[in-house]
Design a protein around this motif. Sequence first.
Motif, mmCIF file in Angstrom:
data_model
loop_
_atom_site.group_PDB
_atom_site.id
_atom_site.type_symbol
_atom_site.label_atom_id
_atom_site.label_comp_id
_atom_site.label_asym_id
_atom_site.label_seq_id
_atom_site.Cartn_x
_atom_site.Cartn_y
_atom_site.Cartn_z
ATOM 1 N N THR A 62 -11.790 -21.006 3.721
ATOM 2 C CA THR A 62 -11.171 -22.332 3.804
ATOM 3 C C THR A 62 -11.758 -23.276 2.760
ATOM 4 N N ARG A 63 -12.434 -22.723 1.777
ATOM 5 C CA ARG A 63 -13.006 -23.551 0.717
ATOM 6 C C ARG A 63 -11.921 -24.363 0.018
ATOM 7 N N ARG A 64 -12.204 -25.612 -0.240
ATOM 8 C CA ARG A 64 -11.305 -26.568 -0.883
ATOM 9 C C ARG A 64 -10.166 -27.024 0.013
ATOM 10 N N SER A 65 -10.224 -26.724 1.315
ATOM 11 C CA SER A 65 -9.249 -27.293 2.239
ATOM 12 C C SER A 65 -9.413 -28.810 2.274
ATOM 13 N N LYS A 66 -8.290 -29.513 2.386
ATOM 14 C CA LYS A 66 -8.310 -30.970 2.352
ATOM 15 C C LYS A 66 -8.002 -31.615 3.690
ATOM 16 N N GLY A 67 -7.472 -30.844 4.632
ATOM 17 C CA GLY A 67 -7.105 -31.411 5.923
ATOM 18 C C GLY A 67 -6.214 -30.453 6.683
ATOM 19 N N VAL A 68 -5.361 -30.992 7.563
ATOM 20 C CA VAL A 68 -4.482 -30.154 8.371
ATOM 21 C C VAL A 68 -3.044 -30.649 8.271
ATOM 22 N N ASN A 113 4.758 -15.831 0.108
ATOM 23 C CA ASN A 113 3.653 -14.897 -0.152
ATOM 24 C C ASN A 113 2.297 -15.580 -0.294
ATOM 25 N N VAL A 114 2.122 -16.746 0.306
ATOM 26 C CA VAL A 114 0.845 -17.466 0.263
ATOM 27 C C VAL A 114 0.418 -17.788 1.689
ATOM 28 N N HIS A 115 -0.852 -17.517 2.038
ATOM 29 C CA HIS A 115 -1.313 -17.708 3.404
ATOM 30 C C HIS A 115 -2.367 -18.810 3.510
ATOM 31 N N THR A 116 -2.388 -19.452 4.663
ATOM 32 C CA THR A 116 -3.470 -20.353 5.065
ATOM 33 C C THR A 116 -3.709 -20.145 6.556
ATOM 34 N N MET A 150 -1.893 -26.288 10.959
ATOM 35 C CA MET A 150 -2.114 -25.386 9.844
ATOM 36 C C MET A 150 -3.015 -26.036 8.808
ATOM 37 N N GLU A 151 -3.794 -25.206 8.163
ATOM 38 C CA GLU A 151 -4.688 -25.666 7.101
ATOM 39 C C GLU A 151 -3.885 -26.171 5.910
ATOM 40 N N GLN A 152 -4.309 -27.313 5.358
ATOM 41 C CA GLN A 152 -3.688 -27.809 4.121
ATOM 42 C C GLN A 152 -4.676 -27.572 2.994
ATOM 43 N N ASN A 153 -4.374 -26.552 2.198
ATOM 44 C CA ASN A 153 -5.291 -26.130 1.149
ATOM 45 C C ASN A 153 -4.533 -26.009 -0.163
#
Length: 448
Positions: A239-245, A199-202, A222-225
């Motif tokens: 995508t705030r606070r995303s750290k990479g992919v 139930n969590v999306h990126t 995929m976004e790594q957040n």
Amino acid sequence: MKYKSMLCALSLLTFSPLSAAQEWSGTVLGFESPPDPVLGDMYGLRKLLNDNGFTYNLGYLNEIGWNGGGGYNHASHVAYIDQFALTFNQDLSRWTNIPDARIEANIVNRNHNDDLTTRRVQDPRVNVNDLTQESWGGQSITRLGWLTFARSFDDRRMTWRIGMMNKVQTFDQIIPCDFQMLSQCGGKSANSLTWNNWNVHTWGTTLEYRLTPVVTLKGGVMEQNPDAASRHHAWSGSTRRSKGVLLPVEIEARPIINGLPGAYNLGVVFTNAPQTDLYRGRSGGAGASDPGGYEKHNRTGFLYAGLNQQLTRHQDDASRGLSTSFSMSLADQRTNYMHSVYAASLRYRGLFDARPEDWIGFGLTWTDMSNQYARNQRYMNTISGISDYNDAAYHPVPGHSLNGEFYYRFRPVSWLELQPGLQYWHRPAGISHTQDAWVTELKTVVTF
């Protein structure tokens, strides 16, 4: 060597002449068709929606756990969580003329946020490596699980998906989530701790290509957040606070061996998002005493694999029989506190002639915690001068744990499933000082 053996086995399945001889059916593997819903046809509304390309599943689930004995805290407690989940697809091909185009979505409402694991079973001073109630997590909240556009190419051999997504749409789909214990629920890809279940999306995009009728190759970006599971991200597309992919790659095979279906997979996940070392500091010593803090690793990898194979078939009913599953994960123990996890289970559908749709299941999970994590715990005790486990400031040192679960699931009516069971926790969270625990469980599922 064992990973080379897995690759060889998957290669053999790719070219196996047994593959397409019969129609593959996953019923005995745990993948049943949706039951007749409690709301029925809703005076023709459901049929009208289906005729216009809108299909959905609305379900309710609750999970109860009671600490029957042992654990970190012996005080009796009944923990209760529940959720409503709506998953739907809207066919777009009839309006857009795009072949096999569709919108996919999932919305989950979770409530009560009461987990027996953290409240009673394990020492709260160490990280969780399993849950008594697999659907606990993310607080009491309604959130968007995914919202994606998908379409197929090459006569439906290739499927492309893009949008706000979750890994379960594409990856690690060979083992069902029927047990109530988290480590027995599905595969082990979530143990990478860099993406989330259900139930969590990126943001992301994935491709699946069916190389043969048996073997499918999957990949994605995929976004790594790490902020994705927070409350403010529940409906956010930011995508705030995303750290990479994340770069996941998986090969999946669904063969028929000796007339019985099976499902096998092998996957890897790479990320360039910085991961914090569990012990080492930037200067080479212990991070807890390093002025620069703990070391960061810019590239880490993760491996997962699994199998789910039917073993027997009832002579009078192909939908009854015994199956076995095995899943494992191997993580970079510099940054992941769960170094390796191995889970095995047996399931039987229709053990009794009078109850052909009932299930019985038994599973065991072995977890080895990270040496780096344990090393840091020891160092924290050294610099504090505390050696007494009973001191609240002591940092327990984790090792391995062994958890087991037994359940029986039956349907009093078509739309209701009741699943009582029993869990056994040996060294909860890998702490030898914690008394082994017994947990009584009850899982209820209603299909609307």
